[in-house]
Scaffold this motif. Structure first.
Motif, mmCIF file in Angstrom:
data_model
loop_
_atom_site.group_PDB
_atom_site.id
_atom_site.type_symbol
_atom_site.label_atom_id
_atom_site.label_comp_id
_atom_site.label_asym_id
_atom_site.label_seq_id
_atom_site.Cartn_x
_atom_site.Cartn_y
_atom_site.Cartn_z
ATOM 1 N N THR A 31 -15.082 58.519 41.196
ATOM 2 C CA THR A 31 -15.797 58.002 40.032
ATOM 3 C C THR A 31 -15.638 58.857 38.790
ATOM 4 O OG1 THR A 31 -17.862 59.157 40.568
ATOM 5 C CG2 THR A 31 -17.543 56.941 41.525
ATOM 6 N N ILE A 32 -14.921 59.966 38.886
ATOM 7 C CA ILE A 32 -14.730 60.829 37.717
ATOM 8 C C ILE A 32 -13.253 61.150 37.546
ATOM 9 C CG2 ILE A 32 -17.007 61.877 37.977
ATOM 10 C CD1 ILE A 32 -15.485 64.428 38.862
ATOM 11 N N GLY A 33 -12.919 61.645 36.386
ATOM 12 C CA GLY A 33 -11.556 62.081 36.098
ATOM 13 C C GLY A 33 -11.587 63.528 35.640
ATOM 14 N N ILE A 34 -10.422 64.081 35.441
ATOM 15 C CA ILE A 34 -10.326 65.457 34.987
ATOM 16 C C ILE A 34 -9.318 65.540 33.860
ATOM 17 C CG2 ILE A 34 -8.588 66.051 36.712
ATOM 18 C CD1 ILE A 34 -9.827 68.865 36.792
ATOM 19 N N LEU A 35 -9.653 66.313 32.870
ATOM 20 C CA LEU A 35 -8.765 66.585 31.757
ATOM 21 C C LEU A 35 -8.642 68.095 31.686
ATOM 22 C CD1 LEU A 35 -7.158 65.451 29.371
ATOM 23 C CD2 LEU A 35 -9.237 65.646 28.006
ATOM 24 N N GLN A 36 -7.520 68.614 32.109
ATOM 25 C CA GLN A 36 -7.335 70.057 32.171
ATOM 26 C C GLN A 36 -6.545 70.511 30.959
ATOM 27 O OE1 GLN A 36 -6.122 71.456 35.953
ATOM 28 N NE2 GLN A 36 -5.726 73.516 35.248
ATOM 29 N N LEU A 37 -7.124 71.457 30.217
ATOM 30 C CA LEU A 37 -6.491 71.989 29.018
ATOM 31 C C LEU A 37 -6.010 73.402 29.282
ATOM 32 C CD1 LEU A 37 -9.217 70.908 26.435
ATOM 33 C CD2 LEU A 37 -7.166 69.660 27.102
ATOM 34 N N ASP A 38 -4.952 73.783 28.618
ATOM 35 C CA ASP A 38 -4.486 75.162 28.685
ATOM 36 C C ASP A 38 -5.364 76.029 27.799
ATOM 37 O OD1 ASP A 38 -2.340 74.731 30.439
ATOM 38 O OD2 ASP A 38 -1.046 74.095 28.787
ATOM 39 N N TYR A 39 -5.374 77.322 28.096
ATOM 40 C CA TYR A 39 -6.172 78.276 27.320
ATOM 41 C C TYR A 39 -5.830 78.138 25.839
ATOM 42 C CZ TYR A 39 -8.358 82.570 25.766
ATOM 43 O OH TYR A 39 -9.155 83.475 25.131
ATOM 44 N N GLY A 40 -6.837 77.961 25.017
ATOM 45 C CA GLY A 40 -6.658 77.886 23.574
ATOM 46 C C GLY A 40 -6.385 76.492 23.036
ATOM 47 N N ASP A 41 -6.122 75.520 23.910
ATOM 48 C CA ASP A 41 -5.889 74.154 23.425
ATOM 49 C C ASP A 41 -7.108 73.666 22.657
ATOM 50 O OD1 ASP A 41 -3.418 74.053 24.627
ATOM 51 O OD2 ASP A 41 -3.996 72.634 26.200
ATOM 52 N N TYR A 42 -6.869 73.127 21.509
ATOM 53 C CA TYR A 42 -7.920 72.549 20.662
ATOM 54 C C TYR A 42 -9.002 73.564 20.275
ATOM 55 C CZ TYR A 42 -5.892 68.172 22.407
ATOM 56 O OH TYR A 42 -5.043 67.165 22.758
ATOM 57 N N GLU A 43 -8.692 74.833 20.315
ATOM 58 C CA GLU A 43 -9.696 75.862 20.038
ATOM 59 C C GLU A 43 -10.361 75.660 18.678
ATOM 60 O OE1 GLU A 43 -10.170 80.710 20.201
ATOM 61 O OE2 GLU A 43 -8.180 79.835 20.300
ATOM 62 N N GLN A 44 -9.560 75.410 17.643
ATOM 63 C CA GLN A 44 -10.128 75.225 16.305
ATOM 64 C C GLN A 44 -10.919 73.935 16.216
ATOM 65 O OE1 GLN A 44 -9.745 77.839 14.047
ATOM 66 N NE2 GLN A 44 -11.495 76.759 13.207
ATOM 67 N N ASP A 45 -10.453 72.888 16.884
ATOM 68 C CA ASP A 45 -11.186 71.619 16.879
ATOM 69 C C ASP A 45 -12.563 71.778 17.514
ATOM 70 O OD1 ASP A 45 -9.236 69.606 15.783
ATOM 71 O OD2 ASP A 45 -8.048 70.401 17.442
ATOM 72 N N PHE A 46 -12.636 72.482 18.641
ATOM 73 C CA PHE A 46 -13.931 72.709 19.286
ATOM 74 C C PHE A 46 -14.844 73.548 18.389
ATOM 75 C CE2 PHE A 46 -11.665 71.739 23.352
ATOM 76 C CZ PHE A 46 -12.500 70.726 23.780
ATOM 77 N N ALA A 47 -14.263 74.525 17.684
ATOM 78 C CA ALA A 47 -15.054 75.390 16.807
ATOM 79 C C ALA A 47 -15.573 74.634 15.589
ATOM 80 C CB ALA A 47 -14.221 76.591 16.368
ATOM 81 N N ASP A 48 -14.762 73.734 15.032
ATOM 82 C CA ASP A 48 -15.115 73.041 13.791
ATOM 83 C C ASP A 48 -15.908 71.757 13.995
ATOM 84 O OD1 ASP A 48 -13.704 75.004 12.456
ATOM 85 O OD2 ASP A 48 -11.919 73.772 12.141
ATOM 86 N N SER A 49 -15.868 71.198 15.188
ATOM 87 C CA SER A 49 -16.495 69.896 15.393
ATOM 88 C C SER A 49 -17.987 70.022 15.677
ATOM 89 C CB SER A 49 -15.818 69.159 16.552
ATOM 90 O OG SER A 49 -16.070 69.813 17.771
ATOM 91 N N ILE A 50 -18.670 68.905 15.500
ATOM 92 C CA ILE A 50 -20.103 68.853 15.817
ATOM 93 C C ILE A 50 -20.327 68.152 17.147
ATOM 94 C CG2 ILE A 50 -20.879 69.007 13.431
ATOM 95 C CD1 ILE A 50 -21.296 65.930 13.512
#
Length: 75
Positions: A31-50
């Motif tokens: 019933t679930i999925g997984i999205l595995q990111l590499d270290y640092g992927d989208y780092e700025q997006d996570f920091a800047d987003s709400i």
């Protein structure tokens, strides 16, 4: 969500994660999925987003950013 890891990190398997994280153990694996990111992927997006979400159809992360033109909330 599991945050950024650094140092001597040992990757885990799907089964190990289900055993280690109680919230997963309560769900049926199909019933679930997984999205595995590499270290640092989208780092700025996570920091800047709400906020963010994963589109279940495309498996892409959709980030929500503050829009200073409209009450400071927007996409």
């Amino acid at each position: 969500m599991i945050g950024q890891r650094s140092g001597s990190v040992v990757p885990t398997t799907w089964d190990q994660d289900f055993e280690d994280y109680g919230v997963l153990a309560e769900r049926a694996p199909g019933t679930i999925g997984i999205l595995q990111l590499d270290y640092g992927d989208y780092e700025q997006d996570f920091a800047d987003s709400i906020g963010y979400r994963v589109d279940p159809d495309t498996q892409q992360i959709i980030f929500l950013y503050p829009n200073k033109d409209e009450d400071g909330i927007g996409s």
